[in-house]
Design an enzyme around this catalytic site. Structure first.
Site, mmCIF file in Angstrom:
data_model
loop_
_atom_site.group_PDB
_atom_site.id
_atom_site.type_symbol
_atom_site.label_atom_id
_atom_site.label_comp_id
_atom_site.label_asym_id
_atom_site.label_seq_id
_atom_site.Cartn_x
_atom_site.Cartn_y
_atom_site.Cartn_z
ATOM 1 N N ASP A 146 38.986 21.459 -2.684
ATOM 2 C CA ASP A 146 37.632 21.698 -3.171
ATOM 3 C C ASP A 146 37.418 22.833 -4.173
ATOM 4 O O ASP A 146 38.317 23.611 -4.478
ATOM 5 C CB ASP A 146 36.686 21.848 -1.977
ATOM 6 C CG ASP A 146 35.421 21.042 -2.213
ATOM 7 O OD1 ASP A 146 35.302 20.410 -3.269
ATOM 8 O OD2 ASP A 146 34.532 21.072 -1.349
ATOM 9 N N HIS A 170 35.809 17.566 -3.354
ATOM 10 C CA HIS A 170 34.859 16.961 -2.414
ATOM 11 C C HIS A 170 33.462 16.778 -2.991
ATOM 12 O O HIS A 170 32.646 16.089 -2.407
ATOM 13 C CB HIS A 170 34.760 17.824 -1.148
ATOM 14 C CG HIS A 170 35.976 17.717 -0.280
ATOM 15 N ND1 HIS A 170 36.034 16.903 0.826
ATOM 16 C CD2 HIS A 170 37.193 18.301 -0.358
ATOM 17 C CE1 HIS A 170 37.216 16.994 1.391
ATOM 18 N NE2 HIS A 170 37.952 17.847 0.682
ATOM 19 N N ARG A 316 23.831 28.757 3.527
ATOM 20 C CA ARG A 316 23.999 29.713 2.423
ATOM 21 C C ARG A 316 22.804 30.648 2.263
ATOM 22 O O ARG A 316 22.260 30.809 1.169
ATOM 23 C CB ARG A 316 24.240 28.957 1.110
ATOM 24 C CG ARG A 316 25.415 28.028 1.225
ATOM 25 C CD ARG A 316 25.703 27.235 -0.011
ATOM 26 N NE ARG A 316 26.714 26.227 0.307
ATOM 27 C CZ ARG A 316 27.069 25.228 -0.491
ATOM 28 N NH1 ARG A 316 26.511 25.095 -1.672
ATOM 29 N NH2 ARG A 316 27.983 24.367 -0.126
ATOM 30 N N ASP A 377 25.456 14.060 -4.679
ATOM 31 C CA ASP A 377 26.252 14.381 -3.503
ATOM 32 C C ASP A 377 27.640 13.804 -3.711
ATOM 33 O O ASP A 377 27.747 12.649 -4.142
ATOM 34 C CB ASP A 377 25.602 13.739 -2.266
ATOM 35 C CG ASP A 377 25.787 14.591 -1.023
ATOM 36 O OD1 ASP A 377 26.794 15.311 -0.941
ATOM 37 O OD2 ASP A 377 24.916 14.529 -0.133
ATOM 38 N N GLU A 385 27.960 8.349 9.023
ATOM 39 C CA GLU A 385 27.863 8.627 10.466
ATOM 40 C C GLU A 385 26.706 7.851 11.088
ATOM 41 O O GLU A 385 26.803 7.339 12.207
ATOM 42 C CB GLU A 385 27.677 10.137 10.680
ATOM 43 C CG GLU A 385 28.944 10.918 10.324
ATOM 44 C CD GLU A 385 28.724 12.422 10.180
ATOM 45 O OE1 GLU A 385 29.678 13.132 9.881
ATOM 46 O OE2 GLU A 385 27.569 12.872 10.367
#
Ligand code: GDG
Length: 738
Positions: A146, A170, A316, A377, A385
Site C-alpha cells: 500500500d 489497495h 484518522r 474506493d 461482507e
C-alpha cells in the site's frame, strides 16, 4: 518453480495485525485477523510468514514493557518498525494521509496547499526497507503493501538486486493527469518499479499506472510487463476478496440471528437502510444523507416506514480534514432528523463508533438495503461482507460505480454517488424491488463473492509473484551478462570454424526514429567485410527488412543476406534471391485495408509492404496513442486473421503480419543443414523476431542485445558492445589462423 511449501514470506505493511496493551508486569499482545492476515493463513501454516510493520503507538510503554513487547513480537514472527509520534504525524498522517490519500481518491482540493512530510516519508520508507533487508534470506518472497510504502520496493532492490519483491496497491491508482499533480510523482513511480509484480484491484487502476509511466518516465509496457534496467516488471489485476465462509458462518450463528431479530424488532416493521464506513470524506456519507433527505421529501409515505442506520467508525482523528468533516456529517444528520423526526420515529440512526464484528454482521442481516456509495474506493470490502453475510439470499446492495468492487459486482444497483437525485431514486428502487429480482441479484453476487474470496486472492497474487521470479532464483536459466563471458565462451569453443548470424537494426546499428535513415556507416561496412574475409568464418545478415534495402546497403559485401525475417535468402557472392516458402497470391487482400485505415487515423504511422509480410510502424506516433492503437489493431487482426495462414508478430514499435511459418529460424536451419555441427554458430539480435533464431539454436552461442526476457545464453548492453565484441573476435580469429 518454488512452491509455497519451501518459501518464506515477508509481509510488509504500515500497520501490523497486532494490538499491544500495557499492563503492570508487561504487555498483552493480541493478533487481529484483518483481511490480509486471513488470506495469508494457509501460507503462514505451510511455510511461515514474517510480518514487518508498525505495532502502533507504544510511546507510553516503559522500557521494561517495550522489551517485553519486542520479545513477544519476535516469538510471533513479527518484526516491529517503531515510529516516533513525530514520524506518525508527518509520514503517516501528514504525507500518506493528507497528500497521497486524497490525490489517489481524486479529491485534489483536500491536498493541503503547504503539503509537507515528503522527507519523513522517504526516511520512514528507508527504515522499513532496512528492516526487510535484515530479515531477508535468499529465496524469500517479499510482499509490500500500500500507499504508505511506495518507495520500499526500490529501496530493497538497490540493496538486494536478486530479491523477489511484490507490491499491492489497495487504494485507487489515479489517472495520470491527477498523479502528475504530485511534485514527487517520479520518485513514487520509480519506487514501485523495484517490485517484480505490481498488483491492483482493477484493470482501470493498472491502466492509469501504465499511462503514468509512459507520460512521466517515457516507459512503455508490452501488454502488462515493463522492461526496467534489464529487469522485467509485471503488473497484474488481483481484486481482493473477503473471508466469505467466515462471514457466512457468523451470520448463521444463533447469537447473530438474535442480533438480527432484535434490530428488526426495534425497527418495528420499518425498512432498514444501512451504511457502514470509516468516517472518511471519500466514503460519500454527506451525499448519501442528502439523497435520503430527498427521498423523504418526495415520498412522505416513506417517512415513517424507513430507518437509515449509519455506522461511522472514528478514523484518522489527528488529521484536520477529518475533524471538520465530522462536523459536516453531524450537522447534516441533525438537519435531516430535525426535518423528518416524528413523535414515533427518528429517520437517521447515527452511530459514531465502531461495532463488534457480530453486531456488524447482525446489522448486515437486518438491512433491507445496503448503501456503499463512496466517491472513490480502492475496492470496498464492506460491500462484499454484506453479500457474504446474507445466507438468506435477500437484501439489495446499492454500490457506487467508483468503488473497485463495482468492476466485479455488476448485480448490485450501480450508482453515481455524486448524482444525489439518481442516488435517491436508487434507494427508492432498492426499497421497492420485487422479491424475485432481489433474490436473483443476490444469488449472483453471492456466487461471485464466495468464489473469489481472500484465499483465492492471496494465492493468486503470490502464485503470480512466485512465477514471475522463478527464473531469477535459477541462475542457470538466465543469460549471462557481459562481453568478457561471451568472448571467453568463443575462445574455448571447438571447432574453430564459425557462422555469424547477425540481426541489423538494434544490433549492428542503433534504432532510429526513421528506419530509412539507419544506413550503415563506413566503420560498420569495414567491420563486416573484415569478418567475412576472416578464414573459416561465414557471415549472415538476418533482417526483417525488404530485399531491396539490404541489397542497396549491404549488397556489395561477401555475406549471406536474409530479408523479411528469413523469407528471402541471397547467398554470399550471388545476385539471385531465393524464397523460402511459396506465397499465396492474394494473402494481403484482407489485411492491407485494415493497416491503411490505422495509418490514416494515427498520425505519424505508416504501412510497409513486403513480399511475405505487411507492417504497421508507429514509432512516429504519440507514444500513448500509438500503444493504444497498436493494442486495438491486434484485437482487430485477431478477428480478421482467424483461419488465415497468417500470424501477427510484435516488434519494436511495429505490428507485423506475416505468413505463418516464416521466421528467422530459417537462417538457423539453413546453416545447420549446410554445415552440420562442423561450425559453431554465434547469433546476435535484439528483437522479438530474433528469439525464433535463438530458439532454433539451442547449442549455439546466442546473444541478446539490450534488456528483456530472452532465450539467448548471453547478453550485451547495446550496439557499441556488439561492435566491440565483433572487433575482439576478429583479433582472436586472426591470431588462431596461421
Ligand atoms: C483499504 C481501501 C480496500 C469497518 N467498520 C467496522 C469494521 N470495519 C471493517 C469492515 C471491513 C474493513 O473494516 C474496511 O474495509 P474497506 O475495504 O471498506 O476499507 P479501507 O479500510 O479503507 O481499506 C479499500 C481495502 O483497503 C482492501 O484492499 O477495499 O478500498 O481503502 O473489513 O468490515 N469491523 C468491525 N467493526 C466496525 O465498526 N468489526
Amino acid at each position: 518453480m518454488v512452491s509455497a511449501g519451501e518459501t518464506r514470506l515477508l509481509v510488509v505493511a504500515n500497520r501490523l495485525p497486532v494490538t499491544a496493551r500495557a499492563h503492570k508486569d508487561g504487555v498483552r499482545l493480541a493478533m487481529s485477523s484483518g483481511g490480509l492476515a486471513t488470506g495469508l493463513r494457509n501460507w503462514q501454516e505451510r511455510a511461515g510468514a514474517i510480518w514487518i510493520g508498525w505495532p502502533g503507538d507504544v510511546s507510553r510503554f516503559s522500557p521494561a514493557q517495550l522489551a517485553d513487547l519486542d520479545r513477544q513480537l519476535d516469538r510471533s514472527g513479527v518484526v516491529p518498525v517503531h515510529l516516533t509520534a513525530d514520524e506518525i504525524a508527518t509520514y503517516y498522517e501528514g504525507f500518506a494521509n493528507q497528500v497521497l490519500w486524497p490525490l489517489c481518491h481524486y479529491l485534489v482540493d483536500r491536498v493541503p496547499v503547504d503539503a509537507t512530510g515528503w522527507r519523513t516519508y522517504c526516511d520512514v520508507n528507508a527504515r522499513f526497507a532496512d528492516a526487510v533487508c535484515q530479515a531477508w534470506r535468499p529465496g524469500d518472497l517479499v510482499w509490500v503493501h500500500d500507499y504508505q510504502l511506495m518507495l520500499v520496493p526500490s529501496l530493497i532492490r538497490e540493496r538486494l538486486p536478486e530479491a523477489r519483491i511484490g507490491y499491492f496497491h489497495h487504494i485507487p491508482f489515479p489517472s495520470s493527469e491527477v498523479l502528475r499533480i504530485l511534485p514527487w510523482r517520479q520518485e513514487v513511480l520509480r519506487g514501485l518499479l523495484g517490485a517484480d509484480v505490481i498488483g491492483f484491484h482493477t484493470f482501470a487502476y493498472r491502466r492509469h499506472f501504465l499511462t503514468s509511466l509512459l507520460d512521466t518516465e517515457g516507459l512503455e509496457a508490452e501488454v502488462d510487463t515493463l522492461e526496467v534496467g534489464g529487469r522485467t516488471v509485471h503488473t497484474g489485476v488481483f481484486p481482493m476478496g473477503i473471508d466469505a465462509a467466515h462471514f457466512e458462518a457468523l451470520a448463521r450463528e444463533p447469537e447473530t440471528q438474535a442480533v438480527v431479530a432484535r434490530l428488526r424488532e426495534e425497527a418495528a416493521g420499518r425498512h432498514i437502510v444501512l451504511g457502514v464506513d470509516r468516517l472518511d470524506y471519500t466514503k460519500g456519507i454527506p451525499r448519501r444523507l442528502l439523497a435520503f433527505e430527498r427521498l423523504l421529501e418526495r415520498r412522505p409515505d416513506l417517512r415513517d416506514r424507513v430507518r437509515y442506520v449509519q455506522v461511522a467508525v472514528p478514523s484518522r482523528e489527528g488529521v484536520d480534514a477529518y475533524r471538520s468533516f465530522r462536523r459536516q456529517v453531524d450537522e447534516l444528520v441533525g438537519r435531516v432528523n430535525g426535518r423528518f423526526t416524528t413523535l414515533g420515529a427518528v429517520p437517521v440512526h447515527y452511530l459514531h463508533r465502531s461495532v463488534t464484528q457480530r453486531e456488524l454482521v447482525g446489522l448486515f442481516g437486518a438491512a433491507d438495503v445496503m448503501l456503499v456509495t463512496p466517491l472513490r474506493d480502492g475496492m470496498n470490502l464492506v460491500a462484499k461482507e454484506f453479500v457474504a453475510a446474507r445466507p438468506d439470499g435477500d437484501g439489495v446492495l446499492v454500490l457506487s460505480e467508483f468503488a473497485g468492487a463495482a468492476a466485479e459486482l455488476g448485480d448490485a444497483l450501480i450508482v453515481n454517488p455524486y448524482d444525489v437525485d439518481a442516488l435517491s431514486d436508487c434507494i427508492e428502487r432498492a426499497l421497492t424491488m420485487p422479491d424475485t429480482e432481489r433474490r436473483l441479484r443476490m444469488a449472483n453476487l453471492r456466487a461471485r463473492v464466495r468464489r473469489h474470496d481472500v484465499h483465492a486472492w492471496a494465492s493468486g497474487y503470490l502464485g503470480a509473484l512466485t512465477q514471475a521470479t522463478a527464473v531469477a532464483t535459477d541462475a542457470g536459466d538466465r543469460p549471462v551478462d557481459g562481453e568478457a563471458a561471451l568472448l571467453a565462451a568463443v575462445t574455448v569453443a571447438e571447432p574453430q570454424r564459425w557462422c555469424l548470424l547477425l540481426d541489423y537494426d538494434g544490433t549492428l546499428t542503433p534504432i532510429v526514429e526513421r528506419p530509412e535513415l539507419a544506413t550503415p556507416n563506413d566503420d560498420l561496412l569495414d567491420l563486416l567485410r573484415e569478418l567475412a574475409g576472416a578464414a573459416e568464418v561465414d557471415v549472415h545478415l538476418v533482417s526483417g527488412r525488404p530485399r531491396d534495402t539490404l541489397e542497396r546497403w549491404l549488397g556489395s559485401l561477401p555475406v549471406d543476406l536474409w530479408a523479411e525475417h528469413g523469407f528471402w535468402h541471397r547467398p554470399a557472392r550471388q545476385s539471385r534471391w531465393e524464397s523460402a516458402t511459396a506465397v499465396p497470391e492474394d494473402w494481403w487482400v484482407k489485411v492491407l485495408p485494415i493497416l491503411e485505415s490505422f495509418a490514416a487515423t494515427t498520425p505519424g504511422t505508416r504501412v510497409e509492404q513486403k513480399s511475405a509480410a505487411l507492417a504497421w510502424h508507429y514509432r512516429g506516433a504519440d507514444p500513448a496513442f500509438g500503444e493504444r492503437q497498436a493494442h486495438e489493431l491486434r484485437l482487430v487482426l485477431g478477428d480478421a486473421l482467424s483461419n488465415q495462414p497468417l500470424e501477427v508478430v510484435e516488434g519494436k514499435k511495429v505490428v507485423e503480419i506475416r505468413l505463418r511459418g516464416v521466421s528467422k529460424a530459417a537462417a538457423a536451419r539453413h546453416v545447420r543443414r549446410r554445415h552440420g555441427p562442423t561450425r559453431q554458430v554465434i547469433a546476435v539480435g535484439d528483437d522479438r523476431t530474433d528469439e525464433d533464431l535463438f530458439q532454433a539454436l539451442p547449442d549455439g552461442i546466442t546473444v541478446k542485445v539490450g534488456p528483456g526476457a530472452t532465450a539467448a545464453r548471453y547478453r550485451l548492453d547495446d550496439v557499441p558492445a556488439v561492435h566491440r565484441v565483433l572487433r575482439s573476435l576478429l583479433t582472436t580469429w586472426a591470431r588462431a589462423v596461421p
